[in-house]
Design a protein around this motif. Structure first.
Motif, mmCIF file in Angstrom:
data_model
loop_
_atom_site.group_PDB
_atom_site.id
_atom_site.type_symbol
_atom_site.label_atom_id
_atom_site.label_comp_id
_atom_site.label_asym_id
_atom_site.label_seq_id
_atom_site.Cartn_x
_atom_site.Cartn_y
_atom_site.Cartn_z
ATOM 1 N N ALA A 184 0.813 -1.217 0.000
ATOM 2 C CA ALA A 184 0.000 0.000 0.000
ATOM 3 C C ALA A 184 0.849 1.270 0.000
ATOM 4 O O ALA A 184 0.311 2.374 -0.158
ATOM 5 C CB ALA A 184 -0.923 0.011 1.218
ATOM 6 N N TYR A 185 2.162 1.122 0.129
ATOM 7 C CA TYR A 185 3.032 2.288 0.287
ATOM 8 C C TYR A 185 2.915 3.247 -0.903
ATOM 9 O O TYR A 185 3.027 2.843 -2.063
ATOM 10 C CB TYR A 185 4.493 1.851 0.443
ATOM 11 N N ARG A 235 -15.361 -0.532 0.770
ATOM 12 C CA ARG A 235 -14.926 0.801 1.179
ATOM 13 C C ARG A 235 -16.037 1.524 1.927
ATOM 14 O O ARG A 235 -17.154 1.646 1.439
ATOM 15 C CB ARG A 235 -14.519 1.610 -0.048
ATOM 16 N N ALA A 236 -15.728 2.002 3.120
ATOM 17 C CA ALA A 236 -16.658 2.814 3.891
ATOM 18 C C ALA A 236 -16.359 4.289 3.638
ATOM 19 O O ALA A 236 -15.254 4.644 3.203
ATOM 20 C CB ALA A 236 -16.532 2.492 5.377
ATOM 21 N N ASP A 237 -17.323 5.143 3.922
ATOM 22 C CA ASP A 237 -17.138 6.587 3.701
ATOM 23 C C ASP A 237 -15.978 7.138 4.519
ATOM 24 O O ASP A 237 -15.355 8.127 4.126
ATOM 25 C CB ASP A 237 -18.424 7.344 4.064
ATOM 26 N N THR A 238 -15.705 6.510 5.644
ATOM 27 C CA THR A 238 -14.646 7.008 6.536
ATOM 28 C C THR A 238 -13.270 6.431 6.216
ATOM 29 O O THR A 238 -12.278 6.818 6.853
ATOM 30 C CB THR A 238 -14.993 6.663 8.001
ATOM 31 N N ASP A 239 -13.180 5.525 5.252
ATOM 32 C CA ASP A 239 -11.895 4.899 4.925
ATOM 33 C C ASP A 239 -11.006 5.857 4.145
ATOM 34 O O ASP A 239 -11.399 6.368 3.090
ATOM 35 C CB ASP A 239 -12.109 3.627 4.093
ATOM 36 N N THR A 240 -9.819 6.096 4.660
ATOM 37 C CA THR A 240 -8.793 6.848 3.945
ATOM 38 C C THR A 240 -7.506 6.038 3.965
ATOM 39 O O THR A 240 -7.387 5.065 4.730
ATOM 40 C CB THR A 240 -8.524 8.210 4.611
ATOM 41 N N GLY A 241 -6.553 6.448 3.159
ATOM 42 C CA GLY A 241 -5.267 5.759 3.186
ATOM 43 C C GLY A 241 -4.660 5.796 4.576
ATOM 44 O O GLY A 241 -4.142 4.789 5.068
ATOM 45 N N ASP A 242 -4.732 6.963 5.217
ATOM 46 C CA ASP A 242 -4.157 7.089 6.559
ATOM 47 C C ASP A 242 -4.878 6.197 7.561
ATOM 48 O O ASP A 242 -4.243 5.556 8.408
ATOM 49 C CB ASP A 242 -4.217 8.546 7.019
ATOM 50 N N SER A 243 -6.206 6.145 7.488
ATOM 51 C CA SER A 243 -6.950 5.333 8.458
ATOM 52 C C SER A 243 -6.682 3.843 8.247
ATOM 53 O O SER A 243 -6.560 3.084 9.212
ATOM 54 C CB SER A 243 -8.455 5.632 8.382
ATOM 55 N N LEU A 244 -6.574 3.407 6.999
ATOM 56 C CA LEU A 244 -6.310 1.998 6.727
ATOM 57 C C LEU A 244 -4.911 1.604 7.181
ATOM 58 O O LEU A 244 -4.709 0.551 7.793
ATOM 59 C CB LEU A 244 -6.480 1.704 5.243
ATOM 60 N N ARG A 245 -3.944 2.463 6.890
ATOM 61 C CA ARG A 245 -2.575 2.154 7.322
ATOM 62 C C ARG A 245 -2.473 2.148 8.842
ATOM 63 O O ARG A 245 -1.761 1.325 9.432
ATOM 64 C CB ARG A 245 -1.597 3.154 6.708
ATOM 65 N N ALA A 246 -3.193 3.056 9.500
ATOM 66 C CA ALA A 246 -3.184 3.099 10.965
ATOM 67 C C ALA A 246 -3.808 1.837 11.541
ATOM 68 O O ALA A 246 -3.331 1.296 12.548
ATOM 69 C CB ALA A 246 -3.932 4.339 11.454
#
Length: 202
Positions: free
Chosen positions: A30-31, A92-103
């Motif tokens: 995902a990087y 994919r949820a509305d709140t999913d972002t790259g940052d949130s998934l990586r976290a």
């Protein structure tokens, strides 16, 4: 960490190293992807790198819940809630972002690093009965089996993520891991960088 899991005579440390290795492989795939690229489906599959990251993070946490609760059962909702949630981690949820998934994935990694080195590998993990793929003739696995199952599950999806990522932009595992983990660069191994940033150098 290094590319390979550590060699050690301590079984907990070795198993922890393999879980860490595979989770980092998924994170590496995902990087550097944008939020939209994470959900791209460039192959015949409906899978995306984002869906894999989300599923792997939640699947790992679920198994860590079972390991931590052993020999008891982890807290869980009803069978109806489980059926409703099945497959949601691939969407994919509305709140999913790259940052949130990586976290989320990093959170699973850090929990594994804290829990697995000290867990009793012989403790019994009850076999669930809420899906048809669980064995009906077995009451429990030991924690050792459950940790190896995490390795198996994550490695399976790490391979999916590698193929999908390479189909997006041609990036391959070693250059992505090198960038994500900041390995020293060599003449033949460079960190992944966006094509636009390196076009003049090619």
């Amino acid at each position: 960490m290094a590319m390979h899991a550590p060699m050690t005579s301590n079984e907990n440390a070795m198993l922890t190293g393999y879980v860490e290795q595979q989770l980092l492989a998924v994170r590496g795939a995902a990087y550097g992807l944008t939020d939209e690229e994470l959900w791209t489906t460039p192959t015949a599959s409906a899978l995306s790198v984002g869906a894999i990251v989300k599923h792997v993070a939640r699947c790992t946490q679920g198994w860590l819940d079972r390991i931590e609760a052993a020999p008891g059962e982890p807290a869980r909702g009803s069978d109806e809630e489980a059926a409703e949630e099945y497959g949601a981690d691939f969407r994919r949820a509305d709140t999913d972002t790259g940052d949130s998934l990586r976290a989320e994935l990093t959170g699973a990694l850090e929990r594994a690093q804290q829990l697995l080195p000290q867990v009793d590998l012989g403790a019994k993990v009850p076999v669930p009965s809420d899906a048809p793929w669980w064995p009906a003739d077995l009451d429990a696995w030991d924690v050792r089996w459950a940790v190896l199952h995490i390795v198996e599950e994550v490695a399976h999806h790490a391979g999916h993520a590698d193929i999908i990522r390479e189909s997006i932009d041609g990036a391959t595992m070693y250059e992505l891991l090198a960038a994500d983990q900041n390995w020293p660069e060599t003449e033949w191994m460079k960190h992944w960088r966006r094509a636009e940033a390196t076009a003049e150098a090619v």
